[in-house]
Structures are given as structure tokens and as C-alpha cells.
Write a protein that holds these residues in place. Structure first.
Motif, short mmCIF file in Angstrom:
data_model
loop_
_atom_site.label_atom_id
_atom_site.label_comp_id
_atom_site.label_asym_id
_atom_site.label_seq_id
_atom_site.Cartn_x
_atom_site.Cartn_y
_atom_site.Cartn_z
N MET A 1 0.84 -1.13 0.12
CA MET A 1 0.08 -0.10 -0.04
C MET A 1 0.92 1.26 -0.02
O MET A 1 1.85 1.46 0.69
N ALA A 2 0.66 2.25 -0.91
CA ALA A 2 1.20 3.55 -0.91
C ALA A 2 1.40 4.17 0.56
O ALA A 2 0.42 4.25 0.99
N SER A 3 2.63 4.60 0.83
CA SER A 3 2.78 5.50 2.15
C SER A 3 2.25 7.00 1.85
O SER A 3 2.09 7.23 0.55
N ALA A 4 2.24 7.56 2.95
CA ALA A 4 1.61 8.99 2.70
C ALA A 4 2.63 9.85 1.70
O ALA A 4 2.33 10.45 1.15
N SER A 5 3.98 9.51 2.14
CA SER A 5 5.11 10.23 1.16
C SER A 5 4.78 10.15 0.06
O SER A 5 4.94 10.82 -1.19
N GLU A 6 4.49 8.64 -0.55
CA GLU A 6 4.33 8.12 -1.71
C GLU A 6 3.11 8.82 -2.59
O GLU A 6 3.19 9.32 -3.78
N LEU A 7 1.99 8.93 -1.93
CA LEU A 7 0.92 9.64 -2.45
C LEU A 7 0.89 10.94 -2.65
O LEU A 7 0.56 11.70 -3.54
N ALA A 8 1.64 11.70 -1.59
CA ALA A 8 2.02 13.28 -1.87
C ALA A 8 2.98 13.27 -3.16
O ALA A 8 2.77 14.24 -3.75
N ALA A 9 3.91 12.32 -3.32
CA ALA A 9 4.80 12.49 -4.40
C ALA A 9 3.95 12.13 -5.77
O ALA A 9 4.27 12.93 -6.74
N MET A 10 2.80 11.23 -5.72
CA MET A 10 2.08 11.08 -6.90
C MET A 10 1.13 12.12 -7.24
O MET A 10 1.09 12.76 -8.49
N ARG A 11 0.76 12.99 -6.27
CA ARG A 11 0.15 14.40 -6.72
C ARG A 11 1.10 15.34 -7.45
O ARG A 11 0.64 15.86 -8.12
N TYR A 12 2.04 15.22 -6.47
CA TYR A 12 3.24 16.13 -7.35
C TYR A 12 3.53 15.61 -8.91
O TYR A 12 3.57 16.65 -9.67
N ALA A 13 3.68 14.44 -9.07
CA ALA A 13 3.94 14.04 -10.30
C ALA A 13 2.60 14.17 -11.29
O ALA A 13 2.78 14.49 -12.51
N ILE A 14 1.45 13.94 -10.74
CA ILE A 14 0.28 14.53 -11.67
C ILE A 14 0.41 16.12 -11.98
O ILE A 14 0.11 16.34 -13.20
N THR A 15 0.57 16.82 -10.98
CA THR A 15 0.83 18.11 -11.38
C THR A 15 2.05 18.54 -12.39
O THR A 15 1.68 19.18 -13.39
N LEU A 16 3.03 17.85 -12.14
CA LEU A 16 3.90 17.92 -13.38
C LEU A 16 3.82 17.59 -14.67
O LEU A 16 4.08 18.15 -15.67
N SER A 17 2.86 16.41 -14.58
CA SER A 17 2.52 15.76 -15.96
C SER A 17 1.65 16.97 -16.85
O SER A 17 1.76 16.89 -18.11
N SER A 18 1.07 17.74 -16.05
CA SER A 18 0.15 18.89 -16.72
C SER A 18 0.95 19.77 -17.45
O SER A 18 0.59 20.39 -18.50
N PHE A 19 1.99 19.83 -17.48
CA PHE A 19 3.07 20.68 -18.08
C PHE A 19 3.26 20.34 -19.44
O PHE A 19 3.82 21.20 -20.31
N GLY A 20 3.04 18.97 -19.59
CA GLY A 20 3.17 18.40 -21.04
C GLY A 20 1.86 18.57 -21.79
O GLY A 20 1.96 17.94 -23.13
N LEU A 21 0.80 19.10 -21.27
CA LEU A 21 -0.52 19.04 -22.11
C LEU A 21 -0.24 20.14 -23.23
O LEU A 21 0.24 21.04 -23.06
N GLY A 22 -0.68 19.39 -24.35
CA GLY A 22 -0.82 20.44 -25.44
C GLY A 22 0.67 20.15 -26.13
O GLY A 22 0.88 21.01 -27.34
N THR A 23 1.61 19.55 -25.82
CA THR A 23 2.82 19.36 -26.68
C THR A 23 3.65 17.73 -26.75
O THR A 23 4.18 17.62 -27.58
#
Length: 300
Positions: A1-23
Motif C-alpha cells: 500500500m502506498a505510503s503518505a509520502s508516496e501519495l504526496a509524490a504521486m500528486r506532485y507527479a500528476i501536477t508535473l505531468s500537466s506541463f506536458g499538455l498540448g505538446t
């Protein structure tokens, strides 16, 4: 099961991924965060466009030697094939990553997929971590990939004194997250010059037969399209099943009849996704729910 730090990192990664939208198209927008052995963030990255480094490689470069023995948190399963760039699952193995936390399995991955290869090399792998949140960014690409047709957003202004100006505001606000913009002007890239020209072509023909046109746009590299203006309502009337999202700009001065007319254009199967202030009124976003993720289809 993902830890709290991993869940926080996933939300960070999701936000980062949005910078690639449109390109990134035809590739998916992906984000990755590297945690060291103690759970601290030591690297992060996202994929910008096809032909350039994937999110995992950019994150590993930022982490350097601190990645060894650590965890890679990534929004989409690391790729399992060598294409324009190396296979990301091998990059993670070579970097000494001990654990990989994945939100969504990649339907285009070759063979058993990157997760299976990572596990076979002794890497601890966890999948299906907050996928509903990852779909905020990755959903349109997955929908387009599953049906071989771009995700289509129709945006228009209803009522108000200057619908042309309202449509221009919609274009300016929404264009950076899509591959193509179709309005009252020649078809344009959402982000001018944003895609890798070797893997992406701007169509020149107007959408006379919408289904055929969308299929040709997909073949040319597009995964998301923004259609601007209520002048498209007649053309869309018999093809509303091709529309995935509707954004309506409602002027606060519009009479109730104008607002009711806007809702009459909305086909069954859409859900209210968001209501937010926009211009002199509100902006309503409706979206078809993503009922299931596409299975692996073995494409690149």
C-alpha cells in the motif's frame, strides 16, 4: 500500500505531468518523482514532447546517485520498448531503483508491460495508486488511445452581447491544454510550434465529415482538439457522440431563455464537472465519464 509520502509524490507527479499538455502528443503527458531511501524527494520531471526524454529519465537525471535504492513514483507505467527514446523500465533498473509506484497501466506498452519486467528484475512494484486523480490530466489521452480518435472539447459562449469576444477568451484560456484549435480561423496548434514536427502534422482540411476528420487527425498525431464557437452546433447535431467535453461561457446578463437554450444543446451522458467564474459570468464544464481504462493494445 502506498505510503503518505508516496501519495504526496504521486500528486506532485500528476501536477508535473500537466506541463506536458498540448505538446507531448502523440505521446502521453506523464510526470515522475524520485524519492530517496528515506522518502525525501530528490528528483522530478515530466515528458515535454515525443523524441525528447521521458518523465522517468528527466527525474532520474535530477536525482543523480540519490536515486539508488529509492522509489520512482510515476503517473503512467514505464514504457517497455525501445522507440525514439530508451525503454524507461530499463533506465529505472540501471539507476538502482528499488520500488516503483504506478498510477495507471499503459495500454500501449509492448508485451507484458514495464511493470512486469521491473518485477522480474526484483523491483517492488505497486500499481493503481489514485488513478482517478491521474485521469484529470491523463484521461483525454487514454480516451483517444482507446478509440483511435482525438478527445474533442466543444467550447462556446451562450447569450451576452459579444459572443465573439467571449469565444476569443475561451480560445486563449483553453488552447494550451490541447493539440489543435478549430475556430473561425485556420486550424492551429494549441501551443504554436509546441509539438515535434517529425511526429505531428496540422490538418489543413476543415471538419466536413467529423468522424473521418477526427480519425485522420489521430493518425497525424493529435490526441486532443478544441472546437470553438456555437456556429458548429448544426454540424455537431448528428455527431454529438464524438464530443467528450463541453465548456459553456454563460453571461450573467443573459435572460433565462438563453441559458435554457445552452442546456438544450447538451446531449445525454454528460456530467457536470466544474462551474467557475469566467469573464462577466460563469463557465460551465460538462464531461462524459471515463467508465473504464483501455486494455493493452500493443501500439507505440
Amino acid at each position: 500500500m502506498a505510503s503518505a509520502s508516496e501519495l504526496a509524490a504521486m500528486r506532485y507527479a500528476i501536477t508535473l505531468s500537466s506541463f506536458g499538455l498540448g505538446t507531448t502528443s502523440p505521446n502521453p503527458p506523464v510526470g515522475c518523482v524520485i524519492l530517496d531511501r528515506h522518502g525525501a524527494v530528490v528528483g522530478a520531471g515530466y515528458h515535454r514532447r515525443k523524441g525528447e526524454a521521458h518523465a522517468e529519465v528527466n527525474a532520474l537525471r535530477a536525482a543523480g546517485s540519490a536515486a539508488r535504492g529509492g522509489t520512482a513514483v510515476v503517473t503512467l507505467e514505464p514504457c517497455n520498448h525501445i522507440g525514439v527514446t530508451p525503454a524507461c523500465r530499463q533506465e529505472l533498473i540501471d539507476a538502482g531503483i528499488a520500488r516503483v509506484v504506478i498510477s495507471i497501466i499503459d495500454p500501449t506498452s509492448r508485451g507484458d508491460g514495464g511493470a512486469a519486467v521491473l518485477s522480474a528484475h526484483g523491483v517492488d512494484v505497486e500499481t493503481n495508486v489514485i488513478p482517478d486523480e491521474t485521469l484529470i490530466v491523463l484521461g483525454p489521452w487514454l480516451v483517444a488511445t482507446g478509440r483511435r480518435r482525438p478527445y474533442l472539447t466543444w467550447a462556446y459562449a451562450s447569450g451576452g452581447r459579444d459572443s465573439v469576444a467571449a469565444d476569443e477568451r475561451l480560445t486563449n484560456d483553453l488552447r494550451m491544454t490541447v493539440d489543435l484549435v478549430v475556430g473561425g480561423r485556420p486550424i492551429e496548434e494549441g501551443t504554436p510550434g509546441g509539438h515535434a514536427s517529425a511526429h505531428f502534422t496540422i490538418p489543413t482540411d476543415p471538419p466536413s465529415d467529423l468522424r473521418d476528420w477526427l480519425s485522420s487527425c489521430y493518425a497525424a498525431g493529435s490526441r486532443s482538439i478544441l472546437l470553438i464557437g456555437d456556429q458548429h452546433s448544426d454540424a455537431l447535431r448528428d455527431s454529438l457522440d464524438c464530443v467528450d467535453e463541453i465548456v459553456i461561457s454563460l453571461d450573467a446578463t443573459s435572460p433565462p431563455a438563453a441559458l435554457a437554450a445552452a442546456w438544450c444543446l447538451t446531449p445525454p451522458g454528460f456530467e457536470l464537472a466544474d462551474i467557475a467564474p469566467g469573464g462577466s459570468g460563469v463557465r460551465v464544464r460538462l464531461r462524459r465519464p471515463i467508465l473504464s481504462l483501455p486494455p493493452r493494445c500493443g501500439i507505440s
